[in-house]
Each structure stands twice: as structure tokens, then as C-alpha cells.
Scaffold this active site. Sequence first.
Site, PDB file in Angstrom:
ATOM      1  N   ALA A  18       7.332  -0.329  -1.936  1.00 19.98           N
ATOM      2  CA  ALA A  18       6.579  -0.598  -0.852  1.00 19.98           C
ATOM      3  C   ALA A  18       5.343  -1.174  -0.892  1.00 19.98           C
ATOM      4  O   ALA A  18       4.600  -0.907  -0.065  1.00 19.98           O
ATOM      5  CB  ALA A  18       6.643   0.973   0.008  1.00 19.98           C
ATOM      6  N   ALA A  19       5.255  -2.000  -1.938  1.00 23.77           N
ATOM      7  CA  ALA A  19       3.957  -2.798  -2.180  1.00 23.77           C
ATOM      8  C   ALA A  19       3.758  -4.060  -1.511  1.00 23.77           C
ATOM      9  O   ALA A  19       2.908  -4.536  -1.434  1.00 23.77           O
ATOM     10  CB  ALA A  19       3.649  -2.515  -3.505  1.00 23.77           C
ATOM     11  N   ARG A  24       4.468 -10.984   7.314  1.00 26.39           N
ATOM     12  CA  ARG A  24       5.467 -11.549   8.467  1.00 26.39           C
ATOM     13  C   ARG A  24       5.577 -10.590   9.730  1.00 26.39           C
ATOM     14  O   ARG A  24       6.095 -11.260  10.825  1.00 26.39           O
ATOM     15  CB  ARG A  24       6.663 -12.049   7.950  1.00 26.39           C
ATOM     16  CG  ARG A  24       6.594 -13.595   7.282  1.00 26.39           C
ATOM     17  CD  ARG A  24       7.739 -14.144   6.933  1.00 26.39           C
ATOM     18  NE  ARG A  24       8.703 -13.541   5.770  1.00 26.39           N
ATOM     19  CZ  ARG A  24       9.857 -13.644   5.798  1.00 26.39           C
ATOM     20  NH1 ARG A  24      10.830 -13.933   6.621  1.00 26.39           N
ATOM     21  NH2 ARG A  24      10.302 -13.014   4.585  1.00 26.39           N
ATOM     22  N   THR A  90       8.915  -7.451  -8.682  1.00 27.98           N
ATOM     23  CA  THR A  90       9.718  -5.839  -8.440  1.00 27.98           C
ATOM     24  C   THR A  90       9.747  -5.230  -9.849  1.00 27.98           C
ATOM     25  O   THR A  90       9.732  -3.850  -9.720  1.00 27.98           O
ATOM     26  CB  THR A  90      11.030  -6.232  -8.082  1.00 27.98           C
ATOM     27  OG1 THR A  90      11.665  -7.337  -8.852  1.00 27.98           O
ATOM     28  CG2 THR A  90      10.787  -6.693  -6.484  1.00 27.98           C
ATOM     29  N   LYS A 344       8.365  18.993  31.542  1.00 28.81           N
ATOM     30  CA  LYS A 344       7.547  19.053  30.136  1.00 28.81           C
ATOM     31  C   LYS A 344       7.356  20.628  29.909  1.00 28.81           C
ATOM     32  O   LYS A 344       6.659  21.206  30.686  1.00 28.81           O
ATOM     33  CB  LYS A 344       6.277  18.165  30.371  1.00 28.81           C
ATOM     34  CG  LYS A 344       5.779  18.303  28.934  1.00 28.81           C
ATOM     35  CD  LYS A 344       4.080  18.109  28.895  1.00 28.81           C
ATOM     36  CE  LYS A 344       3.528  19.481  29.517  1.00 28.81           C
ATOM     37  NZ  LYS A 344       2.161  19.834  29.409  1.00 28.81           N
ATOM     38  N   ALA A 373      12.160  19.509  46.938  1.00 27.44           N
ATOM     39  CA  ALA A 373      11.686  18.269  46.925  1.00 27.44           C
ATOM     40  C   ALA A 373      10.046  18.167  46.880  1.00 27.44           C
ATOM     41  O   ALA A 373       9.397  18.636  47.622  1.00 27.44           O
ATOM     42  CB  ALA A 373      12.348  17.344  47.880  1.00 27.44           C
ATOM     43  N   SER A 398       9.779  22.659  49.862  1.00 23.89           N
ATOM     44  CA  SER A 398       9.376  21.307  49.630  1.00 23.89           C
ATOM     45  C   SER A 398       7.718  20.935  49.469  1.00 23.89           C
ATOM     46  O   SER A 398       7.121  21.750  50.536  1.00 23.89           O
ATOM     47  CB  SER A 398       9.903  20.382  50.710  1.00 23.89           C
ATOM     48  OG  SER A 398      11.367  20.467  50.339  1.00 23.89           O
TER      49      SER A 398
HETATM   50  C1  UD1 Z   1      14.303  -9.305  -4.402  1.00 26.37           C
HETATM   51  C2  UD1 Z   1      15.431  -9.533  -5.741  1.00 26.37           C
HETATM   52  C3  UD1 Z   1      16.442 -10.257  -5.505  1.00 26.37           C
HETATM   53  C4  UD1 Z   1      17.275  -9.445  -3.977  1.00 26.37           C
HETATM   54  C5  UD1 Z   1      16.345  -9.566  -2.996  1.00 26.37           C
HETATM   55  C6  UD1 Z   1      17.028  -8.670  -1.956  1.00 26.37           C
HETATM   56  C7  UD1 Z   1      13.855  -9.558  -7.584  1.00 26.37           C
HETATM   57  C8  UD1 Z   1      13.127 -10.279  -8.677  1.00 26.37           C
HETATM   58  N1  UD1 Z   1      14.662 -10.016  -6.708  1.00 26.37           N
HETATM   59  O1  UD1 Z   1      13.943 -10.607  -3.939  1.00 26.37           O
HETATM   60  O2  UD1 Z   1      17.305 -10.586  -6.601  1.00 26.37           O
HETATM   61  O3  UD1 Z   1      18.412 -10.358  -3.663  1.00 26.37           O
HETATM   62  O4  UD1 Z   1      15.138  -8.670  -3.186  1.00 26.37           O
HETATM   63  O5  UD1 Z   1      16.236  -8.784  -0.732  1.00 26.37           O
HETATM   64  O6  UD1 Z   1      13.758  -8.140  -7.612  1.00 26.37           O
HETATM   65  N2  UD1 Z   1       7.687  -5.359  -4.003  1.00 26.37           N
HETATM   66  C9  UD1 Z   1       6.870  -4.650  -4.245  1.00 26.37           C
HETATM   67  N3  UD1 Z   1       5.945  -5.066  -5.430  1.00 26.37           N
HETATM   68  C10 UD1 Z   1       6.022  -6.415  -5.932  1.00 26.37           C
HETATM   69  C11 UD1 Z   1       6.978  -7.378  -5.408  1.00 26.37           C
HETATM   70  C12 UD1 Z   1       7.875  -6.786  -4.257  1.00 26.37           C
HETATM   71  O7  UD1 Z   1       6.846  -3.437  -4.098  1.00 26.37           O
HETATM   72  O8  UD1 Z   1       5.315  -6.728  -6.836  1.00 26.37           O
HETATM   73  C13 UD1 Z   1       8.753  -4.784  -2.960  1.00 26.37           C
HETATM   74  C14 UD1 Z   1       8.498  -5.440  -1.702  1.00 26.37           C
HETATM   75  O9  UD1 Z   1       7.749  -4.700  -0.896  1.00 26.37           O
HETATM   76  C15 UD1 Z   1      10.113  -5.364  -1.062  1.00 26.37           C
HETATM   77  C16 UD1 Z   1      10.810  -5.291  -2.453  1.00 26.37           C
HETATM   78  O10 UD1 Z   1       9.978  -5.156  -3.506  1.00 26.37           O
HETATM   79  O11 UD1 Z   1      10.111  -4.146  -0.657  1.00 26.37           O
HETATM   80  C17 UD1 Z   1      11.588  -6.778  -2.756  1.00 26.37           C
HETATM   81  O12 UD1 Z   1      10.365  -7.573  -2.789  1.00 26.37           O
HETATM   82  P1  UD1 Z   1      10.525  -9.201  -2.330  1.00 26.37           P
HETATM   83  O13 UD1 Z   1       9.537 -10.091  -2.711  1.00 26.37           O
HETATM   84  O14 UD1 Z   1      11.029  -9.327  -0.866  1.00 26.37           O
HETATM   85  O15 UD1 Z   1      11.810  -9.676  -3.354  1.00 26.37           O
HETATM   86  P2  UD1 Z   1      12.893 -11.144  -3.139  1.00 26.37           P
HETATM   87  O16 UD1 Z   1      12.035 -12.085  -3.717  1.00 26.37           O
HETATM   88  O17 UD1 Z   1      12.965 -11.102  -1.406  1.00 26.37           O
END
Ligand code: UD1
Length: 459
Positions: A18-19, A24, A90, A344, A373, A398
Site C-alpha cells: 500500500a505504498a 490518479r 514491488t 434514530k 402524522a 398528529s
Molecule cells: C504490477 C506488476 C505486474 C502486474 C500488475 C498488476 C511488478 C513489477 N509488476 O505492475 O506484473 O501485472 O502489478 O496490477 O510487480 N507498490 C508499493 N511500492 C512500490 C511499488 C508499488 O507498495 O515501490 C504497490 C502499489 O501501491 C500497488 C502495487 O504495489 O498497490 C502495484 O504497484 P504498481 O506500480 O501499480 O505495479 P504495476 O507497474 O502496475
Amino acid sequence: MTVPVLQPIRPRAAVILAAGQGTRMKSPTPKVLHKLAGRTLLDHAIDAAEGLGCERIIVVVGAHSPQVGEAARKRLGPNATVVQDPPLGTGHAVLAAKDALADFNGDVVVTYADCPLTTAGVIAPLFDQITGGAHVAVLGFEAHNPTGYGRLILAPGHVLLRIVEEKEADLATKQVKHCNSGVLAADRAILFDLLANVRNDNAKGEYYLTDVVGLAHDRKLVTRAAFAPEASVQGVNSQAELAAAEVVWQKARRNALLVEGVTMPAPETVHLSWDTQIAGGAVVEQFVVFGPGVSVESGAVIKAFSHLEGAHVGEGALIGPYARLRPGAEIGPEAHIGNFVEVKNVKVGKGAKANHLSYLGDGSVGEKANIGAGAIFCNYDGFEKFQTHVGKGAFIGSNSALVAPVRVGDGAMTGSGSVITKDVEDGALALARPEQTIKAGWATKFRALKQAKKDAKTK
Ligand code: UD1
Ligand code: CA
């Protein structure tokens, strides 16, 4: 909706990524704290991990949105988060959880916090591969349009050779429709061992989690894919995608309720929450909105355009049209809450009725009582809230204003238009309004006078 917790064969932990910035979404609210079906995306991801039986759950958060970490720790405890700063991919994100899981022996599943439709049931086939002997398993899907996703390079028998990211893919690889959902599972020790060897010499200069697959395959470890429907692994990156995910979720949940015997003449107009419970045999008419915390018993009818949250509707009760049930509304069996009635924090007894234009806030209404009413529970003096209790079989005229704290006894009545400020004993009639005076012939004389004046002018 209770999700049975699967009993894992080996201990399981989850690392929830979740980083990401979520820019967007164009919102001051961090992406994963947006809600789907009235529950944050983060909570949906945690639900999935819990549903898989994960005994440890680590959420990887960014330094940019401390609220995400706070929300995760509030639910999971003080040690449930690790910070990835700066985000370098990731693979790097999962590595941030390495120390937190150092003493954990078992399988680790990596998921994304922004995939609220990826439930425990969706991920379960991944663990079938692990149980079947895979060292590393990846949840894939067949993409309608694979652009942007990592591609799964497969060999027969769901054997996964490697994952190629979009940016690294040649033309032939770009034709591959089998894509990576992002969900991956592996034994904890193997996973972190492989991750230590992942490099960032690629098009994005990131540490790709997906590289662990090729590394594992090179080491002759067993690497396999499992598959899920595309709609169930869709991530949320924008408000439009959040809305689209909501549509998918709502439709699935409504269909489940229809299967369970709930009558819905126009299901596409009914909005449910993650925890809405409606028993088979209940009827939900058009354009009904359920906020969190609602349960409806069998035989109840929720008529069109009603809004319910934090409420319980008993068997055979009739709600709406245009009723509003707010938190703490406890509607007894066969009770009626009609149009433009707001309830409530009031327990309404069996068979009681409030059919038109009322506010019932803080208190109780006894069995078979009738609220006329426009009757209002005046519960608030600008500082504190007070209780109004209406006894069994009582009749509230009422347009009565019941000024709390006040109690109307069993079988008692209040006259229409009364402002009731003192308790009314059982069986009594309370009148609190100016007495009526009658002036015989006054209206007739008045009209004659006025008409004569008018006639004189127009002559
Ligand atoms: C990633 C996958 C891809 C897959 C796709 C599915 C990798 C390299 N690629 O690509 O194969 O098809 O998701 O949606 O894993 N995140 C972090 N820290 C980071 C980067 C990302 O926590 O440094 C989290 C993001 O918040 C997100 C998730 O990892 O929830 C995926 O990151 P995102 O950058 O969207 O990956 P994609 O390039 O879309
Ligand atoms: Ca993505």
C-alpha cells in the site's frame, strides 16, 4: 455475510502493498482509504488476508500518507505496518517486511491494498498450487487487453517460467494474454532469499517482485500459476475505476441475495454495503440504499426510496416508501415505518406504527403504539440528547411534540398538536394546546361584510 476462515495447512502470513501514491485518484483521501461498498479498500484487502487464515498481516505503507498506516494499526495492532521510503518497486516493497517476518515460518502471500475484489475465495487457488508442491505461485488472469500488465510465460501444466513486465516485453511477449494479477505466494525463507537477488537493471529502474519467478525457476524450484477471473483482480487507480469496481461488487452481492431468496424487482437500483444482511423472504423495492450495519429479517418489505444504516428490521415489518432508518433504529416485527419518517436510536415495538412525517430520535415506542402524522421526538436542546418513551398501545396525536426527557404511559393518548413536556400516566389523555373557542355566525358575517365592500368598489 460471514466468510468462513479457511484452515491453512501451513501457517500463513500476508504482506499487503500500500505504498503507492495513488495520485490518479486526485483526492486528499489516500487511495486505499476510499471506500467500496462502505468499507475502505485497505479493509477489503485485510479481510481477504484474514479470510485466507493469515496469522500475521503486514501492511507496507509509504511515508506520504500516514493515515494509511494509522488505519492498518488501528485494526491489526501496533506492529502491523512497515514503511517503504522511497518506493523503489514491488520487490523492494516486500523486502520492507523482511524483518517484521523474520521469525515467521510458513507461507507468505503478497497482495495489493487497491484490489478490493480480490477476496480470500479468489486467492484460494493460489494456495492449492502451494499445497500441491509449488515453491512460488502467482495468481494470473486472462486479460481482455493485456497492455500494462506483467505477462506470464507459461509451460504446460500451469508451470510458470518467468514474468515479463510490459516495459521489458518484446512484440511476441506483448501478444501473451496471461497476465500477473500481482498476488504471489511463496515460503517465507525462499521468498526473501530470492528477493535478495532481484536487481533493478531494467526499463523502470525498479526492483520487480515478479523477477523472483525467473530466479526460482533457474534454481529448479517449482513455480506455478493459478488463475482468477479478470474482474476479480482489477486494481483501482482512479475514481472511475473505483466506481467500476463498485458496480461489479454490487452486482455480485445482489445476485447472491437473489439466490438466497430476497425479492428485488429492480436489483440494479438497490445499493448494498459490505455487511448488509437481508434474509430470504424479504422484499427490497426500487432505489433502496443500505449504509453499513443493516440487517433485515424475512418477510420484511423495504419500499422504494428508503435509506437505511445501522438499523435492524424485524420480521414482517414494513418500511417506506421514503423512510430513513439511522443507527440504532430497531424496528420490531410487523411494525410500520412510513413515508418521510426518520428513526434514530429508537426501539420500535412489535406492530407499532409511525406512518407519516415523523422524527423518532432516542427512546422507545411500545408494542402496537400508534404515532400520528407529524409527531416529533424533541430529543436535543443544543447540548444534550434526551430520551422519549412511548408505552405499549399508546396513541400519539398528529403533530404532537414530545419534549424529552418524557414518558407517555401504556395505552395513554396525546391530543393532536400537543406539546408534551411532562410524563403522561398509563391510560391518561394529555392535552397541551390552547382550548378552542367558537364564535357562532362569525365567518358568515365576515364574508358578507367583505363582499359588500368589494361590490361597492366595482360599481
Ligand atoms: C504490477 C506488476 C505486474 C502486474 C500488475 C498488476 C511488478 C513489477 N509488476 O505492475 O506484473 O501485472 O502489478 O496490477 O510487480 N507498490 C508499493 N511500492 C512500490 C511499488 C508499488 O507498495 O515501490 C504497490 C502499489 O501501491 C500497488 C502495487 O504495489 O498497490 C502495484 O504497484 P504498481 O506500480 O501499480 O505495479 P504495476 O507497474 O502496475
Ligand atoms: Ca498498477
